[in-house]
Each structure stands twice: as structure tokens, then as C-alpha cells.
Design an enzyme around this catalytic site. Structure first.
Site: not given
Length: 596
Positions: A391-393, A399, A424
Site C-alpha cells: 500500500a502507498c498513497d 507499491s 492506502i
């Protein structure tokens, strides 16, 4: 101390808001690219002017793109019902103004989703049986109807005024030649993981306005310019040392061609003076772009030179390449001076230690432990989870690469587990999920999905960290299940047992055996194989199911006592060594001595 905590809290809030805005745009980037290609090809100033095809450009910009954003914003809040209400509300804002309503969509989409969510929370349990569909349809329709009217009367005109003011401000900066000053804020914000928020939450909507008027926009180049990051990576490649120097070439390729800008952020953060290099490089690039009056016809996503080339307006390629090259040169020169100065001063340039020091400073400012494991839960057993989520922005760039890297590792080891990537904000609270995030984002992910297991990494491309995680998971899976029944004392786990003498000089193949469930055998085989290689032992090592073994006297089979007994019963000729714990490397020290 209070000011530090307040600053950290403000930064987290800004990151969350920026992530939320960009999350409404990112899933729809394909539509923006389609619109940008149409614009580049068919408008009067395009490569292949076509009046009929150009007629698609306006409606896509005015209606399709804002509605998609409003739909996505509503869906993020309350699923399909929120998406429908958000889209209806967005139409009111579109019709109520004569400007492109991206900002209005970012307001009305989530607002529509929030209102229908609150309605459902309050009345869902009070609907008489048999009337659910009637109430659901009319509630979303009437709430959407009311919001469309409000958006038409209030939001449309207000957003139009704000957009006009921002447009005037940007135009004034361009006319005054001051646009490069924007990079003083852009470059540090990128390194603090606000890159997607800047590009897709701010510059994409504003750039679309400029493209509609002029056929191109320089704003699409402000954040996506890969030059500053490339310059820093080249400086480490030629002037750095240790792990930073060794990893820089691969990082430069991924950054410049793949468009994953996050990969150079740790290099900048480990030497704070390098902020000067990327700021100067960014300002130089923007100045050259302005000098040549160039721009893109649509959002370049990801920010690679390939995507930028594809979206460059006709006649702008020379200026775009000149800006990217100039920014890389300036960033390289300044970064080179900083790196060489550190080396002359005796400052260690070891990548891992510098990154750890940077993370320690960041964690200290937040009142957190500096240890990665302090941010992480303990690694779960494979049986405890059914998927691994990176998970990333935005859930697309770094990711996706991390997920791809781990997916290859688990596939090569025969592990049957799903590995995906996500933003996320799109995480679900799933107790059977293992969520992997960069340290900067772990706390946000934990709040979004509190029941999941969370592990932190410093870099999504750190293959060694994934080996460590898999190793821990194997060990957890290999531990005996706790029982309330008394357990008899056993020999120390380091003890190995075998039946009959083993002629190690006759061994041509070593198998780490498992019975149906792979368990720790694959990782144990990998460990032993590495130890053999380090010690110059040229004997193949492989993990294999006991049913696939052959009754060959030159085979040495390593297994747990239970599996080893089955091997002896099934294969009379093979040699067998058994160990209580397959992943304890100390077991193999004596074995290595025998083979030597």
C-alpha cells in the site's frame, strides 16, 4: 517538543488530504490520457487536425472527466451508492459553471458519498421488510437531486471564481518568468511523498484548463520532470560509494524510464543538503520549459521520459528534452559537490546506515521508535493470512513494483498466496491480510485497516527485506502448534540424527524434503544452497516433495524427524539427515565441514 509534534501532525494531515485528492484522479488517469491523445492529434493545432474527431475533446473535458472524478470520490466514501450520488451532484456543479469542474467534482463527489452513507447508517435498519429497494433507490435519487441543485447554485459559481483566480495567478507567474520559483516548494514536497497529491490533485486539473485554451500546458511538467532525481542518482553512481553507489544505476533506470520517482527519495533524505540539488534542478528545468514555451497535452503518468514524450505537444519535444537534460545536469553538479564534500570530510556514505539515520531522525521527531520492527507487527505464519497487500498513497507506482518483486519471490518458492497493491485509502479492514508499507505511511495504513497485520519497509525495492519477511513467516509456520497436553523433554534442537553412516563424498544431490505442505523447506534449501556457494561446495540443493524423490543412493535428504521417517520407509537407499528446525542455519555448519 509540542511544536515538533504539531508540525508532524500537520504534515500527516496534509499528506492524507493530498492522498485523498489524488486518489480521486489516479484511477481515472487512463481517461485523462485518452483525452490528451485526442487533443494532441485532432485539434486545429494537433498532428492530424480533424474537425469531427476534435468534437469529442470538449465534452470529454467538460463532462466525462469531472463526472468520473465525482463518481470515484463518492465510491471511496460509500461504495456504489456513494458513487451514484457523487456523480449526480457533480453534474449540478458542471452545468452551474462555464469552467471545467474538477475541483467541484472533488468536493461534490465525496460530499454525496458522505451524505448517503449517513442516511444509510441512520435508516437502514428501520426500513420495513420488502421496501428496501424502493427506499434505497429513492433516497439516493432525492439526495443526489438536492445536491445537484445546491451545486448548481452555490458550488459551481464559487469554484469558477476560485479557478479563475488561480488561473490568473499562474498566468501572472508565467508572464513574469517566476514559475521556476514554484519548484522551491514542489521538490521538497515530492520527497516527503506528496508527489501524487501535487501532480494529480493540483497540476492535472489546472493543466487541463490550460490545454483546453492553448492546446498544451507547462504545469504537467512541473512535478513529473525526471531530471532532478536523475541528476542525484547519477551523482551517487559516479561519485558515491558503498551500497548507494551500487544501487544507483538500477534506481536511475527505474526512475527515468519507469517513472517511479519514489525510488530516489531515500537518496535525498539521507543527505538533507541534496534538497538544494533537486530544487536547483527543478527550477532550471522549469526555466528552460518556459523559455521554449513548451508543454504537454495531458497528464504524464507515470512520470517517465517515455510517458512525457508520448504526451508532449507538437513542436515542444526539443524544449521538453532540453529542460529535462538541463535539470539533470544542474542537479548532478550540485549533488556531486555535496557528495564529494562529505567524502573529504570523512562522512560515511553507506546507504543502509545513512537511510537508517534519516529514518531515526524522522521517527524521533514523531515520538516513535527508530526500529523498523517497532513500526511493524511480528511476521505472521502463512496459515494466518490469505493475501499480501503493498500500500502507498496512490497504489500504482512504487507499491506496484514492490508487489511485483515479492510476487516473483513467492512464485519461485511455490507459495500459493495472493500479492497485490493498493492505495492506502482503498484498504479494507481485513484480519487475513498482511499490509506492507513504507515506514512513513505505516501508521496511516494501520488506522485504515486496524485488523490487518502491518509490516514496514524503508524501500519497496529492497529484496533483502522481503527475504527477511518470508524467512520470518517460514519460521512462524514451522513452529509447533501449542498444546495443553504435556510434552516430553527432547534432545536440543541443534541435534541432528541419521540412520547408518553417510558417505558425504558420494553425495551428488541434496534434497530438503516436505510432505505435501512446502512449509520451511524452500527457504531452508535456499539457505543451504547459499552456504554451499559461499564455501565452494558444488552440490545442487533443491526442495522437493517426498513423493517426487528417487531411490538413489547418491541422494542426501534433509527433513524434519517426522518427514525423515516417511522418507526412510519409502526410499531404502537414500541417505537421510533430520533436524528439528530446518531454518536454524547452525544445523548445517557440521554438514558443510563434512562436504569440505
Amino acid at each position: 517538543m509540542d511544536n515538533t509534534k504539531n508540525n508532524a501532525g500537520l504534515k500527516a494531515k496534509v499528506q492524507k488530504l493530498g492522498s485523498y485528492l489524488s486518489s480521486m484522479v489516479m484511477p481515472n488517469i487512463g481517461a485523462f490520457i485518452a483525452w490528451g491523445v485526442l487533443t494532441a492529434l485532432f485539434i486545429p493545432d494537433g498532428y492530424f487536425p480533424n474537425e469531427d474527431f476534435a468534437g469529442i475533446v470538449g465534452p470529454m473535458l467538460s463532462y466525462l472527466l469531472p463526472i468520473l472524478i465525482g463518481y470515484t470520490g463518492g465510491k471511496m466514501v460509500h461504495g456504489d451508492r456513494g458513487a451514484v450520488v457523487g456523480a449526480i451532484a457533480t453534474v449540478g456543479a458542471i452545468v452551474g459553471s462555464d469552467v471545467t469542474m474538477f475541483i467541484g467534482a472533488m468536493v461534490m463527489g465525496p460530499l454525496g458519498g458522505w451524505l448517503i452513507k449517513k442516511f444509510d447508517e441512520r435508516y437502514q435498519d428501520k426500513i420495513p421488510s420488502g421496501f428496501e429497494m424502493l427506499v434505497n433507490n429513492f433516497s439516493s435519487g432525492l439526495i443526489g437531486f438536492a445536491l445537484a441543485l445546491i451545486a448548481f447554485v452555490v458550488v459551481g459559481p464559487v469554484v469558477a471564481s476560485l479557478t479563475s483566480m488561480i488561473g490568473v495567478g499562474v498566468e501572472a507567474l508565467v508572464q513574469a518568468g517566476l514559475l521556476p520559483l514554484a519548484n522551491i516548494l514542489i521538490e521538497p514536497a515530492k520527497v516527503l511523498f506528496l508527489n501524487n497529491a501535487l501532480n494529480h490533485g493540483i497540476f492535472t486539473p489546472l493543466g487541463s484548463e490550460q490545454v483546453a485554451e492553448a492546446g498544451k500546458s507547462i504545469l504537467y511538467l512541473l512535478e513529473t520532470n525526471p531530471g532532478p532525481g536523475l541528476g542525484v542518482l547519477l551523482a551517487f553512481m559516479f561519485l558515491g560509494k558503498g551500497s548507494a553507489k551500487g544501487s544507483a544505476p538500477g534506481a536511475a533506470i527505474i526512475h527515468f524510464l519507469g517513472g517511479i520517482h519514489e525510488i530516489y527519495f531515500p537518496y535525498v533524505m539521507m543527505k538533507p543538503l541534496l534538497f538544494l540539488a533537486v530544487i536547483a534542478g527543478g527550477m532550471t528545468g522549469t526555466f528552460v520549459f518556459s523559455l521554449f514555451d513548451v508543454g504537454l497535452t495531458g497528464a504524464a503518468s507515470p512520470g517517465s521520459i517515455v510517458a512525457i514524450t508520448a504526451m508532449t505537444a507538437q513542436g515542444s519535444h526539443l524544449g521538453v528534452y532540453a529542460g529535462v537534460i538541463a535539470s539533470a545536469i544542474v542537479s548532478f553538479l550540485i549533488a556531486g559537490v555535496i557528495i564529494k564534500s562529505d567524502r573529504k570530510a570523512g562522512v560515511d556514505d553507506t546507504f543502509e546506515e545513512q537511510v537508517a539515520a534519516t529514518q531515526a531522525a524522522k521517527a524521533s521527531s514523531k515520538g516513535q521508535s527508530t526500529d523498523v520492527e517497532a513500526l511493524s507487527d511480528s511476521a505472521p505464519a502463512f496459515e494466518e493470512i490469505d493475501q499480501i497487500i503493498f500500500a502507498c498513497d496512490a497504489g500504482m507506482g512504487s507499491s506496484a513494483m514492490g508487489a511485483s518483486l515479492l510476487r516473483k519471490k513467492v512464485k519461485s518458492q511455490g507459495i500459493d498466496i495472493k500479492v497485490t497493491n493498493s492505495a492506502i485509502n482503498n484498504l479494507k479492514d481485513d484480519s487475513k491480510a498482511l499490509v506492507i508499507t513504507q515506514e512513513e505511511l505505516t501508521n496511516r495504513a494501520r488506522k485504515q485497516s486496524p485488523s490487518s497485520t502491518h509490516l514496514s519497509v524503508e524501500n519497496f525495492l529492497d529484496g533483502d527485506r522481503y527475504d527477511e519477511i518470508l524467512n520470518d513467516m517460514y519460521k512462524k509456520s514451522d513452529e509447533p502448534v501449542a498444546t495443553s497436553e504435556p510434552v516430553m523433554a527432547s534432545e536440543p534442537e541443534t541435534a541432528a540424527t541419521s540412520v547408518g553412516p553417510i558417505d558425504y563424498s558420494a553425495v551428488k544431490q541434496v534434497f530438503v524434503a516436505y510432505d505435501g505442505k512446502v512449509g520451511a523447506s524452500t527457504m531452508a534449501a535456499s539457505q543451504l544452497r547459499n552456504q554451499f556457494t559461499k564455501n565452494g561446495i558444488n552440490v545442487p540443493v533443491e526442495a522437493k516433495d517426498i513423493n517426487d524423490l528417487s531411490n538413489d543412493s547418491s541422494n542426501l535428504v534433509i527433513a524434519t524427524p517426522e518427514v525423515g521417517e516417511k522418507v526412510r520407509q519409502q526410499y531404502a537407499n537414500v541417505m537421510v539427515d533430520t533436524y528439528d528446525k530446518l531454518l536454524n542455519e547452525s544445523h548445517y555448519n557440521q554438514l558443510i565441514e563434512y562436504f569440505k
